[in-house]
Design an enzyme around this catalytic site. Structure first.
Site, PDB file in Angstrom:
ATOM      1  N   VAL A  57       1.295  -1.073   0.163  1.00 30.72           N
ATOM      2  CA  VAL A  57       0.010   0.264  -0.158  1.00 30.72           C
ATOM      3  C   VAL A  57       0.932   1.390   0.132  1.00 30.72           C
ATOM      4  O   VAL A  57       2.222   1.464  -0.022  1.00 30.72           O
ATOM      5  CB  VAL A  57      -1.419  -0.075   1.322  1.00 30.72           C
ATOM      6  CG1 VAL A  57      -0.064  -0.001   2.703  1.00 30.72           C
ATOM      7  CG2 VAL A  57      -1.853   0.788   1.244  1.00 30.72           C
ATOM      8  N   CYS A  58       0.118   2.941  -0.352  1.00 31.12           N
ATOM      9  CA  CYS A  58       1.280   3.340  -0.136  1.00 31.12           C
ATOM     10  C   CYS A  58      -0.060   4.549  -0.586  1.00 31.12           C
ATOM     11  O   CYS A  58      -1.150   4.647   0.603  1.00 31.12           O
ATOM     12  CB  CYS A  58       2.179   3.901  -1.597  1.00 31.12           C
ATOM     13  SG  CYS A  58       0.960   3.574  -2.953  1.00 31.12           S
ATOM     14  N   GLN A  59       0.272   5.869  -1.168  1.00 27.24           N
ATOM     15  CA  GLN A  59      -0.867   6.620  -0.902  1.00 27.24           C
ATOM     16  C   GLN A  59      -2.312   6.444  -2.169  1.00 27.24           C
ATOM     17  O   GLN A  59      -3.631   6.588  -1.588  1.00 27.24           O
ATOM     18  CB  GLN A  59      -0.033   8.335  -0.709  1.00 27.24           C
ATOM     19  CG  GLN A  59      -1.292   9.492  -0.232  1.00 27.24           C
ATOM     20  CD  GLN A  59      -2.244   9.306   1.058  1.00 27.24           C
ATOM     21  OE1 GLN A  59      -1.560   8.591   1.821  1.00 27.24           O
ATOM     22  NE2 GLN A  59      -3.665   9.288   1.476  1.00 27.24           N
ATOM     23  N   GLY A  67      -1.977   4.266  -4.331  1.00 25.26           N
ATOM     24  CA  GLY A  67      -2.026   2.964  -5.376  1.00 25.26           C
ATOM     25  C   GLY A  67      -0.400   3.139  -6.450  1.00 25.26           C
ATOM     26  O   GLY A  67      -0.672   1.893  -7.090  1.00 25.26           O
ATOM     27  N   MET A 100      -3.900   4.329   1.085  1.00 27.23           N
ATOM     28  CA  MET A 100      -4.755   4.847   1.882  1.00 27.23           C
ATOM     29  C   MET A 100      -5.743   5.807   2.027  1.00 27.23           C
ATOM     30  O   MET A 100      -6.773   5.636   2.342  1.00 27.23           O
ATOM     31  CB  MET A 100      -3.239   4.989   2.663  1.00 27.23           C
ATOM     32  CG  MET A 100      -2.343   4.751   3.024  1.00 27.23           C
ATOM     33  SD  MET A 100      -2.803   3.426   4.427  1.00 27.23           S
ATOM     34  CE  MET A 100      -3.529   4.198   6.325  1.00 27.23           C
TER      35      MET A 100
END
Length: 118
Positions: A85-87, A89, A114
């Site tokens: 996961v990141c902010q 995708g 996220m």
């Protein structure tokens, strides 16, 4: 004329390849990621910066920034599934491609990152 078509087709294929997930990488929703949290055979990695991770993260995600994923991948078990996961995708998709090249076989990328987490 033929050379122009070859260049156009090559450019289109290159651009398209940037948006498709790497082979062995599956895009999943945040809801699907939450269901995987019950799976003991999964490891959860947040590839955002330490500051982003500190300000908002979910357990059981461990922070390994994208800039370090290639060198720190040895901390991960290649036999387990990996949820990234990141902010948004995008960085996690890049991390997925890196891990795939390093021999990880089952990788999930949380689409929307996220920002899409409910």
């Amino acid at each position: 004329m033929i050379i122009q078509w070859i260049i156009i087709i090559g450019l289109a294929a290159f651009i398209l390849s940037r948006f498709l997930p790497a082979k062995g990488v599956e895009n999943i929703s945040s809801q699907e990621a939450q269901k995987l949290m019950k799976n003991k055979n999964c490891q959860f990695i947040d590839v955002r910066t330490p500051a982003e991770y500190k300000s908002n993260h979910r357990k059981p995600f461990k922070n390994i920034p994208l800039s370090n994923i290639a060198t720190r991948s040895k901390e991960l078990n290649r036999d387990k599934e990996v949820v990234l996961v990141c902010q948004s995708g995008m960085r996690s998709a890049k991390a997925a491609k890196i891990l795939r090249k390093q021999g990880f076989s089952k990788i999930y990328n949380v689409k929307g990152g996220m920002s899409a987490w409910i």
